[in-house]
Motif scaffolding. Structure first.
Motif, PDB file in Angstrom:
ATOM      1  N   VAL A 177       0.836  -1.199   0.000  1.00  8.44           N
ATOM      2  CA  VAL A 177       0.000   0.000   0.000  1.00  8.44           C
ATOM      3  C   VAL A 177       0.873   1.251   0.000  1.00  8.44           C
ATOM      4  CG1 VAL A 177      -1.700   1.322   1.308  1.00  8.44           C
ATOM      5  CG2 VAL A 177      -1.950  -1.148   1.079  1.00  8.44           C
ATOM      6  N   ASP A 178       1.984   1.216   0.708  1.00 10.96           N
ATOM      7  CA  ASP A 178       2.882   2.374   0.751  1.00 10.96           C
ATOM      8  C   ASP A 178       3.432   2.686  -0.639  1.00 10.96           C
ATOM      9  OD1 ASP A 178       2.481   2.677   3.428  1.00 10.96           O
ATOM     10  OD2 ASP A 178       4.323   1.653   4.036  1.00 10.96           O
ATOM     11  N   ALA A 179       3.786   1.658  -1.396  1.00 13.15           N
ATOM     12  CA  ALA A 179       4.278   1.874  -2.757  1.00 13.15           C
ATOM     13  C   ALA A 179       3.176   2.449  -3.637  1.00 13.15           C
ATOM     14  CB  ALA A 179       4.797   0.563  -3.341  1.00 13.15           C
ATOM     15  N   LEU A 180       1.956   2.006  -3.414  1.00 18.27           N
ATOM     16  CA  LEU A 180       0.822   2.528  -4.167  1.00 18.27           C
ATOM     17  C   LEU A 180       0.594   4.004  -3.852  1.00 18.27           C
ATOM     18  CD1 LEU A 180      -1.399   1.468  -6.124  1.00 18.27           C
ATOM     19  CD2 LEU A 180      -2.852   1.211  -4.107  1.00 18.27           C
ATOM     20  N   ALA A 181       0.756   4.367  -2.598  1.00 17.54           N
ATOM     21  CA  ALA A 181       0.575   5.763  -2.191  1.00 17.54           C
ATOM     22  C   ALA A 181       1.580   6.669  -2.890  1.00 17.54           C
ATOM     23  CB  ALA A 181       0.700   5.884  -0.677  1.00 17.54           C
ATOM     24  N   ALA A 182       2.791   6.194  -3.065  1.00 17.87           N
ATOM     25  CA  ALA A 182       3.812   6.992  -3.742  1.00 17.87           C
ATOM     26  C   ALA A 182       3.473   7.191  -5.210  1.00 17.87           C
ATOM     27  CB  ALA A 182       5.170   6.304  -3.606  1.00 17.87           C
ATOM     28  N   LEU A 183       2.753   6.241  -5.798  1.00 15.35           N
ATOM     29  CA  LEU A 183       2.383   6.318  -7.205  1.00 15.35           C
ATOM     30  C   LEU A 183       1.150   7.187  -7.434  1.00 15.35           C
ATOM     31  CD1 LEU A 183       2.794   5.092 -10.141  1.00 15.35           C
ATOM     32  CD2 LEU A 183       1.132   3.362  -9.443  1.00 15.35           C
ATOM     33  N   ALA A 184       0.310   7.321  -6.423  1.00 14.11           N
ATOM     34  CA  ALA A 184      -1.014   7.929  -6.590  1.00 14.11           C
ATOM     35  C   ALA A 184      -0.969   9.396  -6.977  1.00 14.11           C
ATOM     36  CB  ALA A 184      -1.821   7.765  -5.303  1.00 14.11           C
ATOM     37  N   ALA A 185       0.049  10.107  -6.546  1.00 12.10           N
ATOM     38  CA  ALA A 185       0.079  11.565  -6.744  1.00 12.10           C
ATOM     39  C   ALA A 185       0.162  11.936  -8.211  1.00 12.10           C
ATOM     40  CB  ALA A 185       1.266  12.141  -5.987  1.00 12.10           C
ATOM     41  N   GLY A 186      -0.286  13.141  -8.514  1.00 14.17           N
ATOM     42  CA  GLY A 186      -0.176  13.664  -9.870  1.00 14.17           C
ATOM     43  C   GLY A 186      -1.535  13.875 -10.493  1.00 14.17           C
ATOM     44  N   GLU A 246      -2.873  12.826 -13.180  1.00 11.78           N
ATOM     45  CA  GLU A 246      -3.487  11.644 -13.780  1.00 11.78           C
ATOM     46  C   GLU A 246      -3.652  10.520 -12.768  1.00 11.78           C
ATOM     47  OE1 GLU A 246      -1.293  10.450 -17.174  1.00 11.78           O
ATOM     48  OE2 GLU A 246      -1.645  12.303 -18.275  1.00 11.78           O
ATOM     49  N   GLY A 247      -3.386  10.789 -11.514  1.00 11.08           N
ATOM     50  CA  GLY A 247      -3.411   9.760 -10.494  1.00 11.08           C
ATOM     51  C   GLY A 247      -4.759   9.615  -9.827  1.00 11.08           C
ATOM     52  N   PHE A 248      -4.726   9.317  -8.533  1.00 11.42           N
ATOM     53  CA  PHE A 248      -5.928   9.033  -7.768  1.00 11.42           C
ATOM     54  C   PHE A 248      -5.627   9.289  -6.309  1.00 11.42           C
ATOM     55  CE2 PHE A 248      -3.479   5.263  -8.867  1.00 11.42           C
ATOM     56  CZ  PHE A 248      -3.086   4.801  -7.613  1.00 11.42           C
ATOM     57  N   ALA A 249      -6.661   9.312  -5.490  1.00 16.36           N
ATOM     58  CA  ALA A 249      -6.492   9.467  -4.050  1.00 16.36           C
ATOM     59  C   ALA A 249      -6.700   8.115  -3.388  1.00 16.36           C
ATOM     60  CB  ALA A 249      -7.501  10.476  -3.504  1.00 16.36           C
ATOM     61  N   LEU A 250      -5.950   7.877  -2.325  1.00 16.72           N
ATOM     62  CA  LEU A 250      -6.143   6.678  -1.508  1.00 16.72           C
ATOM     63  C   LEU A 250      -6.996   7.036  -0.304  1.00 16.72           C
ATOM     64  CD1 LEU A 250      -2.671   4.873  -1.470  1.00 16.72           C
ATOM     65  CD2 LEU A 250      -4.744   4.189  -2.665  1.00 16.72           C
ATOM     66  N   LEU A 251      -8.018   6.240  -0.043  1.00 15.55           N
ATOM     67  CA  LEU A 251      -8.940   6.497   1.055  1.00 15.55           C
ATOM     68  C   LEU A 251      -8.767   5.474   2.167  1.00 15.55           C
ATOM     69  CD1 LEU A 251     -12.209   7.175  -1.001  1.00 15.55           C
ATOM     70  CD2 LEU A 251     -10.484   8.832  -0.250  1.00 15.55           C
ATOM     71  N   ASN A 252      -9.020   5.902   3.375  1.00 18.09           N
ATOM     72  CA  ASN A 252      -9.082   4.992   4.524  1.00 18.09           C
ATOM     73  C   ASN A 252      -7.858   4.084   4.635  1.00 18.09           C
ATOM     74  OD1 ASN A 252     -11.756   5.943   5.054  1.00 18.09           O
ATOM     75  ND2 ASN A 252     -12.526   4.543   3.487  1.00 18.09           N
ATOM     76  N   ASP A 309     -12.318  11.108  -9.787  1.00 20.10           N
ATOM     77  CA  ASP A 309     -13.512  11.692 -10.406  1.00 20.10           C
ATOM     78  C   ASP A 309     -14.791  11.308  -9.674  1.00 20.10           C
ATOM     79  OD1 ASP A 309     -11.778  12.761 -12.254  1.00 20.10           O
ATOM     80  OD2 ASP A 309     -12.194  11.251 -13.792  1.00 20.10           O
ATOM     81  N   GLY A 310     -14.710  11.217  -8.356  1.00 20.36           N
ATOM     82  CA  GLY A 310     -15.883  10.919  -7.542  1.00 20.36           C
ATOM     83  C   GLY A 310     -16.275   9.460  -7.495  1.00 20.36           C
ATOM     84  N   LEU A 311     -15.514   8.583  -8.137  1.00 26.14           N
ATOM     85  CA  LEU A 311     -15.807   7.152  -8.156  1.00 26.14           C
ATOM     86  C   LEU A 311     -14.720   6.384  -7.408  1.00 26.14           C
ATOM     87  CD1 LEU A 311     -16.832   6.742 -11.920  1.00 26.14           C
ATOM     88  CD2 LEU A 311     -18.293   7.297  -9.969  1.00 26.14           C
ATOM     89  N   LEU A 318      -1.758   2.870 -13.245  1.00 28.37           N
ATOM     90  CA  LEU A 318      -1.143   1.769 -12.497  1.00 28.37           C
ATOM     91  C   LEU A 318      -0.106   1.007 -13.321  1.00 28.37           C
ATOM     92  CD1 LEU A 318      -4.230   0.321 -10.573  1.00 28.37           C
ATOM     93  CD2 LEU A 318      -2.351   1.678  -9.632  1.00 28.37           C
ATOM     94  N   THR A 319      -0.091   1.196 -14.645  1.00 30.70           N
ATOM     95  CA  THR A 319       0.942   0.531 -15.441  1.00 30.70           C
ATOM     96  C   THR A 319       2.329   1.052 -15.103  1.00 30.70           C
ATOM     97  OG1 THR A 319       0.709   2.094 -17.298  1.00 30.70           O
ATOM     98  CG2 THR A 319      -0.628   0.095 -17.366  1.00 30.70           C
ATOM     99  N   ARG A 320       2.408   2.161 -14.342  1.00 30.19           N
ATOM    100  CA  ARG A 320       3.709   2.680 -13.923  1.00 30.19           C
ATOM    101  C   ARG A 320       4.310   1.912 -12.743  1.00 30.19           C
ATOM    102  NH1 ARG A 320       2.365   9.217 -13.928  1.00 30.19           N
ATOM    103  NH2 ARG A 320       1.386   9.292 -15.994  1.00 30.19           N
TER     104      ARG A 320
END
Length: 244
Positions: free
Chosen positions: A24-33, A35-41, A55-57, A121-123
């Protein structure tokens, strides 16, 4: 065997070599930007899972390290992978819609957001391949990202990434289109075995069907750069397609 969870099934699987699945920590580092996404909870989610927001989903990942890997879905089609690519040596992370989207996985607005997240996520380091489960197709991350990127930028639907084509005795048969419009088609070859031109027509037809939806009565459609194709339903969930 892959089971439904809360009315949902994984849309995609991200495949890694043994001990290469990210945390999950590696995913958090990728999320920013942008074109990325936010991690919840992140502090509340069960081990090995993550909730992604864009985008609200919301979408879920399961099988992240250090949790146990999940099953690799069955595949029937391979794209842009070496001949010796061995699925049996890989481990899977599943990607699926969040609980509030259960039953809406096939809606185009949801699908576009899902595809955008998967493209991002392909990154991930060490990602070996992506399976798009409705079409049972496994492909290289680079090929998937390029095909999806063209679509998201306004280009044609990625017919060989989010659906698949298989040669049959009659011509070319789609797979995975049923997930989107409730029908598959068989494009009957004009002469003998399906040709490269037949493949081009099938890709254009997939794009048209995704945009216009299922066909419940016989009709002719004109495909850009291809010409006229006659479509005729064959039962509830199949179409016969013949070039004019």
């Amino acid at each position: 065997m892959i089971e439904r969870a809360g009315g949902r099934q994984p849309l995609a699987a991200l495949l890694f070599g043994r001990n290469d699945r990210p945390t999950v920590d590696a995913l958090a580092a990728l999320a920013a930007g942008p074109e990325g996404f936010a991690l919840l909870n992140t502090g509340l989610a069960p081990q090995g899972t993550a909730e992604l927001l864009r985008d609200g989903l919301t979408f879920d990942l399961a099988g992240l390290a250090p949790a146990l890997p999940l099953d690799v879905p069955a595949v029937a089609h391979r794209v842009a992978l070496p001949g010796d690519f061995n699925l049996s040596e890989l481990e899977a992370i599943w990607f699926q819609v969040g609980p509030h989207l259960a039953g809406a996985e096939n809606l185009l607005p949801v699908l576009r957001v899902a595809a955008a997240i998967l493209k991002h996520l392909t990154r991930m380091d060490q990602l070996a391949a992506i399976v798009w489960r409705p079409a049972r197709v496994v492909m290289s991350p680079a090929w998937f990202a390029e095909a999806i990127g063209v679509w998201l930028a306004g280009g044609p639907f990625p017919a060989l990434a989010l659906t698949a084509l298989a040669r049959s005795e009659k011509g070319l048969a789609s797979e995975g289109l049923d997930f989107l419009i409730g029908q598959e088609f068989v494009l009957h070859a004009r002469t003998g075995a399906p040709s490269r031109e037949d493949s081009r027509i099938a890709v254009r037809l997939t794009d048209w069907l995704v945009a216009h939806g299922r066909v419940d009565s016989a009709r002719e459609v004109v495909l850009s750069g291809v010409g006229a194709v006659w479509l005729e339903p064959d039962g509830h969930n199949r179409l016969n397609a013949v070039t004019r």
